[in-house]
Write an enzyme that holds these catalytic residues in place. Structure first.
Site, PDB file in Angstrom:
ATOM      1  N   ASP A 125      38.022  24.235   8.343  1.00 10.61           N
ATOM      2  CA  ASP A 125      37.429  22.954   7.970  1.00 10.61           C
ATOM      3  C   ASP A 125      37.359  22.848   6.445  1.00 10.61           C
ATOM      4  O   ASP A 125      37.023  23.815   5.764  1.00 10.61           O
ATOM      5  CB  ASP A 125      36.028  22.844   8.580  1.00 10.61           C
ATOM      6  CG  ASP A 125      35.506  21.418   8.512  1.00 10.61           C
ATOM      7  OD1 ASP A 125      36.333  20.475   8.542  1.00 10.61           O
ATOM      8  OD2 ASP A 125      34.284  21.245   8.432  1.00 10.61           O
ATOM      9  N   TYR A 127      36.675  20.193   2.753  1.00  7.65           N
ATOM     10  CA  TYR A 127      35.590  19.466   2.069  1.00  7.65           C
ATOM     11  C   TYR A 127      36.266  18.604   1.004  1.00  7.65           C
ATOM     12  O   TYR A 127      36.152  18.883  -0.179  1.00  7.65           O
ATOM     13  CB  TYR A 127      34.668  20.530   1.445  1.00  7.65           C
ATOM     14  CG  TYR A 127      33.356  20.086   0.848  1.00  7.65           C
ATOM     15  CD1 TYR A 127      32.425  19.346   1.565  1.00  7.65           C
ATOM     16  CD2 TYR A 127      33.026  20.453  -0.460  1.00  7.65           C
ATOM     17  CE1 TYR A 127      31.215  18.989   1.007  1.00  7.65           C
ATOM     18  CE2 TYR A 127      31.807  20.100  -1.025  1.00  7.65           C
ATOM     19  CZ  TYR A 127      30.907  19.375  -0.278  1.00  7.65           C
ATOM     20  OH  TYR A 127      29.698  19.026  -0.842  1.00  7.65           O
ATOM     21  N   HIS A 132      32.041  12.060  -0.400  1.00  5.37           N
ATOM     22  CA  HIS A 132      31.159  12.913   0.410  1.00  5.37           C
ATOM     23  C   HIS A 132      30.621  14.071  -0.431  1.00  5.37           C
ATOM     24  O   HIS A 132      29.420  14.346  -0.431  1.00  5.37           O
ATOM     25  CB  HIS A 132      31.925  13.461   1.620  1.00  5.37           C
ATOM     26  CG  HIS A 132      31.172  14.489   2.413  1.00  5.37           C
ATOM     27  ND1 HIS A 132      30.051  14.187   3.156  1.00  5.37           N
ATOM     28  CD2 HIS A 132      31.369  15.828   2.556  1.00  5.37           C
ATOM     29  CE1 HIS A 132      29.599  15.300   3.728  1.00  5.37           C
ATOM     30  NE2 HIS A 132      30.375  16.312   3.381  1.00  5.37           N
ATOM     31  N   ARG A 141      21.719  18.781  -5.885  1.00  6.48           N
ATOM     32  CA  ARG A 141      21.739  19.304  -7.256  1.00  6.48           C
ATOM     33  C   ARG A 141      21.584  18.229  -8.308  1.00  6.48           C
ATOM     34  O   ARG A 141      21.577  18.523  -9.499  1.00  6.48           O
ATOM     35  CB  ARG A 141      23.067  20.037  -7.512  1.00  6.48           C
ATOM     36  CG  ARG A 141      23.238  21.341  -6.774  1.00  6.48           C
ATOM     37  CD  ARG A 141      24.559  22.018  -7.108  1.00  6.48           C
ATOM     38  NE  ARG A 141      25.701  21.215  -6.655  1.00  6.48           N
ATOM     39  CZ  ARG A 141      26.221  21.293  -5.424  1.00  6.48           C
ATOM     40  NH1 ARG A 141      25.713  22.121  -4.554  1.00  6.48           N
ATOM     41  NH2 ARG A 141      27.246  20.542  -5.075  1.00  6.48           N
ATOM     42  N   GLU A 198      30.035  14.624  11.639  1.00  6.58           N
ATOM     43  CA  GLU A 198      30.902  14.506  10.465  1.00  6.58           C
ATOM     44  C   GLU A 198      32.183  13.822  10.908  1.00  6.58           C
ATOM     45  O   GLU A 198      32.903  14.321  11.773  1.00  6.58           O
ATOM     46  CB  GLU A 198      31.190  15.871   9.833  1.00  6.58           C
ATOM     47  CG  GLU A 198      29.960  16.440   9.131  1.00  6.58           C
ATOM     48  CD  GLU A 198      30.232  17.658   8.273  1.00  6.58           C
ATOM     49  OE1 GLU A 198      31.256  18.339   8.512  1.00  6.58           O
ATOM     50  OE2 GLU A 198      29.409  17.934   7.371  1.00  6.58           O
ATOM     51  N   GLU A 200      35.813  13.027  10.626  1.00  5.40           N
ATOM     52  CA  GLU A 200      36.956  13.689   9.994  1.00  5.40           C
ATOM     53  C   GLU A 200      38.257  13.342  10.734  1.00  5.40           C
ATOM     54  O   GLU A 200      38.234  12.834  11.856  1.00  5.40           O
ATOM     55  CB  GLU A 200      36.794  15.223  10.006  1.00  5.40           C
ATOM     56  CG  GLU A 200      35.493  15.705   9.372  1.00  5.40           C
ATOM     57  CD  GLU A 200      35.459  17.199   9.112  1.00  5.40           C
ATOM     58  OE1 GLU A 200      36.543  17.816   8.981  1.00  5.40           O
ATOM     59  OE2 GLU A 200      34.343  17.753   9.022  1.00  5.40           O
ATOM     60  N   ASP A 230      32.919  16.915  13.477  1.00  5.91           N
ATOM     61  CA  ASP A 230      32.452  18.282  13.218  1.00  5.91           C
ATOM     62  C   ASP A 230      30.911  18.270  13.255  1.00  5.91           C
ATOM     63  O   ASP A 230      30.257  18.144  12.234  1.00  5.91           O
ATOM     64  CB  ASP A 230      32.974  18.713  11.838  1.00  5.91           C
ATOM     65  CG  ASP A 230      32.652  20.155  11.528  1.00  5.91           C
ATOM     66  OD1 ASP A 230      32.622  20.972  12.461  1.00  5.91           O
ATOM     67  OD2 ASP A 230      32.440  20.456  10.340  1.00  5.91           O
ATOM     68  N   ARG A 234      22.078  20.421  10.175  1.00  6.13           N
ATOM     69  CA  ARG A 234      21.769  20.458   8.736  1.00  6.13           C
ATOM     70  C   ARG A 234      20.645  21.419   8.393  1.00  6.13           C
ATOM     71  O   ARG A 234      20.658  22.042   7.328  1.00  6.13           O
ATOM     72  CB  ARG A 234      21.387  19.058   8.251  1.00  6.13           C
ATOM     73  CG  ARG A 234      22.436  18.000   8.464  1.00  6.13           C
ATOM     74  CD  ARG A 234      23.711  18.316   7.721  1.00  6.13           C
ATOM     75  NE  ARG A 234      24.718  17.280   7.951  1.00  6.13           N
ATOM     76  CZ  ARG A 234      26.001  17.443   7.673  1.00  6.13           C
ATOM     77  NH1 ARG A 234      26.443  18.580   7.167  1.00  6.13           N
ATOM     78  NH2 ARG A 234      26.857  16.480   7.908  1.00  6.13           N
ATOM     79  N   GLN A 237      21.971  24.928   8.602  1.00  8.10           N
ATOM     80  CA  GLN A 237      22.879  25.126   7.469  1.00  8.10           C
ATOM     81  C   GLN A 237      22.121  25.400   6.168  1.00  8.10           C
ATOM     82  O   GLN A 237      22.483  26.278   5.390  1.00  8.10           O
ATOM     83  CB  GLN A 237      23.758  23.875   7.303  1.00  8.10           C
ATOM     84  CG  GLN A 237      24.889  24.028   6.295  1.00  8.10           C
ATOM     85  CD  GLN A 237      25.802  22.795   6.264  1.00  8.10           C
ATOM     86  OE1 GLN A 237      25.645  21.865   7.062  1.00  8.10           O
ATOM     87  NE2 GLN A 237      26.750  22.780   5.362  1.00  8.10           N
ATOM     88  N   LYS A 250      27.765  25.112  12.142  1.00 10.92           N
ATOM     89  CA  LYS A 250      29.011  24.400  12.457  1.00 10.92           C
ATOM     90  C   LYS A 250      29.641  24.924  13.732  1.00 10.92           C
ATOM     91  O   LYS A 250      30.778  24.583  14.040  1.00 10.92           O
ATOM     92  CB  LYS A 250      30.003  24.593  11.305  1.00 10.92           C
ATOM     93  CG  LYS A 250      29.500  24.124   9.964  1.00 10.92           C
ATOM     94  CD  LYS A 250      29.572  22.622   9.863  1.00 10.92           C
ATOM     95  CE  LYS A 250      29.304  22.179   8.434  1.00 10.92           C
ATOM     96  NZ  LYS A 250      29.535  20.723   8.298  1.00 10.92           N
ATOM     97  N   THR A 254      32.951  21.140  17.937  1.00 13.76           N
ATOM     98  CA  THR A 254      33.753  20.209  17.144  1.00 13.76           C
ATOM     99  C   THR A 254      34.549  19.413  18.156  1.00 13.76           C
ATOM    100  O   THR A 254      35.293  19.992  18.948  1.00 13.76           O
ATOM    101  CB  THR A 254      34.693  20.973  16.184  1.00 13.76           C
ATOM    102  OG1 THR A 254      33.897  21.734  15.267  1.00 13.76           O
ATOM    103  CG2 THR A 254      35.585  20.026  15.418  1.00 13.76           C
ATOM    104  N   THR A 346      34.465  15.752   5.851  1.00 14.36           N
ATOM    105  CA  THR A 346      33.823  14.463   6.107  1.00 14.36           C
ATOM    106  C   THR A 346      34.424  13.380   5.224  1.00 14.36           C
ATOM    107  O   THR A 346      34.610  13.577   4.032  1.00 14.36           O
ATOM    108  CB  THR A 346      32.313  14.569   5.821  1.00 14.36           C
ATOM    109  OG1 THR A 346      31.809  15.680   6.538  1.00 14.36           O
ATOM    110  CG2 THR A 346      31.593  13.301   6.247  1.00 14.36           C
ATOM    111  N   GLU A 360      24.251  11.565   4.787  1.00 16.99           N
ATOM    112  CA  GLU A 360      24.463  10.621   3.685  1.00 16.99           C
ATOM    113  C   GLU A 360      23.918   9.230   4.022  1.00 16.99           C
ATOM    114  O   GLU A 360      23.317   8.569   3.171  1.00 16.99           O
ATOM    115  CB  GLU A 360      25.954  10.496   3.371  1.00 16.99           C
ATOM    116  CG  GLU A 360      26.605  11.767   2.877  1.00 16.99           C
ATOM    117  CD  GLU A 360      28.114  11.681   2.993  1.00 16.99           C
ATOM    118  OE1 GLU A 360      28.655  12.114   4.035  1.00 16.99           O
ATOM    119  OE2 GLU A 360      28.757  11.180   2.049  1.00 16.99           O
TER     120      GLU A 360
HETATM  121 CA    CA Z   1      33.108  19.424   8.339  1.00 20.13          CA
END
Ligand code: CA
Length: 420
Positions: A125, A127, A132, A141, A198, A200, A230, A234, A237, A250, A254, A346, A360
């Site tokens: 997978d 990113y 995203h 951050r 997610e 995808e 996916d 959260r 994670q 994860k 899926t 995503t 999001e």
């Molecule tokens: Ca993913």
């Protein structure tokens, strides 16, 4: 390109996902029969296994369609893929002489159960959506450090689990896991409370590789594409991902859509990746447009309720293509296998309504979204059905993927040995 005419009437519609231009590959059963290879055409499925057995689909190195999975065709390579597609297009075209023989080999999609179209050998997978990565980074951050320092240079990915990939229609049970709220000093074992989707696109590797391959070679290795959800926990994670990345967050499931849309069917919809913000290293250079213009939509249906479209976006917004990801995957010398599945990462657009995850859409749960019935959602609740839709829209026709759906079931009871 325009709509190509078929003797299957329902295929000659601007509204069908499966005109003659598409010819996606799936695996189906009817009335408890063994799963068999089929091709979607309009609202029917051509029993490709039967057509091959009857001598109507003769492929080099065949038979290739009798195993109940498309892997033998996938490993046969692009010459066989081209021959198969050309033969199917001829057999199903308006005026085909074989119509009378093929007619009894068609079944209604409404009578069929769809199965995994191929055996997933490995799952990786990525990113790769800048929007995203920016959204998630901003939440954790702040906007100034949103993108990790490597993001504009590397198609970031992690190795996932082939065993967790399921076909559309499979229920998904809410996971248990280790959770720790920021104010707690110690973790607890609890039901995931921030279960998410997610949105995808999955790229499927057809021909295997040994050693490093170029972006152009990687593109040639890709057999086709599916929609991919996916599912992501959260809260699991957030606690587990330091320092090796996502693991159990994860690994619940899926979900992929049941029809493999071939690279050939998507050819008219190729589009280029966006301008590079930082020059890429030469090995990641693309010889041509490697993304596709695929409209995507996410529907959320609460138990007994009606569907609300919670996001609309497009695959062409990605920063890295599947071919670039596959090329990068091999730089270490990593071999790729027939049936390797690569999740795009995503897919989020720039607008608030085009984000590909509830993380999001609800901005980390701080801004719940409102559904058609007035209920709100920060994350998925038990009984929610999540459905992804996707189609490349041409002039009077579309190359559709079929739905990619899954329902969230309540967490199982915890066994005694896992209790305090
Ligand atoms: Ca993913």
């Amino acid at each position: 390109m325009s709509l190509e005419s078929s003797w299957v009437g329902s295929a000659n519609s601007a509204e069908t996902d499966f005109p003659l231009n598409n010819l996606p590959y799936g695996v189906f059963s009817v009335a408890g029969s063994a799963p068999r290879c089929g091709v979607a055409i309009g609202d029917l499925i051509l029993d490709a296994a039967k057509a091959e057995a009857a001598g109507l689909l003769t492929l080099a190195g065949g038979p290739l369609l009798q195993s109940g999975a498309w892997n033998p065709v996938m490993s046969a390579g692009p010459t066989v893929w081209g021959a198969l597609r050309a033969r199917l297009a001829a057999l199903l075209a308006e005026g085909a002489a074989e119509r009378a023989r093929l007619d009894p080999m068609l079944v209604a999609q409404s009578d069929a159960t769809l199965h995994m179209p191929f055996t997933v050998s490995e799952y990786t997978d990525f990113y790769a959506s800048r929007n995203h990565a920016f959204n998630v980074g901003t939440m954790f951050r702040g906007a100034e450090n949103a993108l990790p320092p490597n993001w504009l240079s590397i198609p970031i990915g992690y190795n996932g689990r082939a065993s967790s990939v399921v076909v559309s229609g499979t229920d998904v049970v809410r996971p248990w896991g280790q959770l720790k709220d920021p104010d707690d000093s110690l973790p607890r074992f609890d039901k995931c409370a921030r279960f998410d989707l997610e949105l995808e696109i999955g790229a499927i590797v057809g021909t295997p590789s040994k050693g490093m391959v170029s972006v152009a070679e990687a593109d040639e290795m890709i057999f086709g594409y599916v929609l991919l959800n996916d599912w992501s926990a959260r809260d699991i994670q957030a606690w587990e991902y330091h320092p090796l990345g996502p693991f159990q967050a994860k690994a619940t499931a899926t979900t992929i859509s049941p029809w493999i849309v071939t690279r050939a069917a998507l050819e008219p919809f190729r589009t280029a990746t966006p301008e590079r913000e930082r020059p890429l290293l030469p090995y990641l250079g693309e010889p041509g447009p490697m993304l596709y213009d695929i409209d995507l939509r996410v529907g959320l249906t609460p138990e007994g309720g009606k569907e609300t479209v919670i996001s609309e976006t497009n695959y062409k917004t990605m920063y890295y293509s599947a071919a670039q990801q596959l090329c990068h995957h091999t730089t270490s010398g990593c071999s790729m296998r027939t049936g390797d599945l690569l999740g795009s990462g995503t897919i989020s657009g720039t607008g608030k309504d085009s984000r590909g995850s509830l993380l999001e859409l609800s901005w980390g749960g701080r801004e719940p979204i409102t559904l058609a019935d007035g209920k709100t959602r920060s994350f998925l609740e038990d009984g929610d059905t999540l459905t992804l839709y996707g189609a490349a829209n041409g002039d009077g026709y579309r190359i559709g993927f079929g739905a990619c759906a899954g329902k969230v079931l309540p967490a199982t009871d915890l066994p005694d040995w896992a209790r305090a």
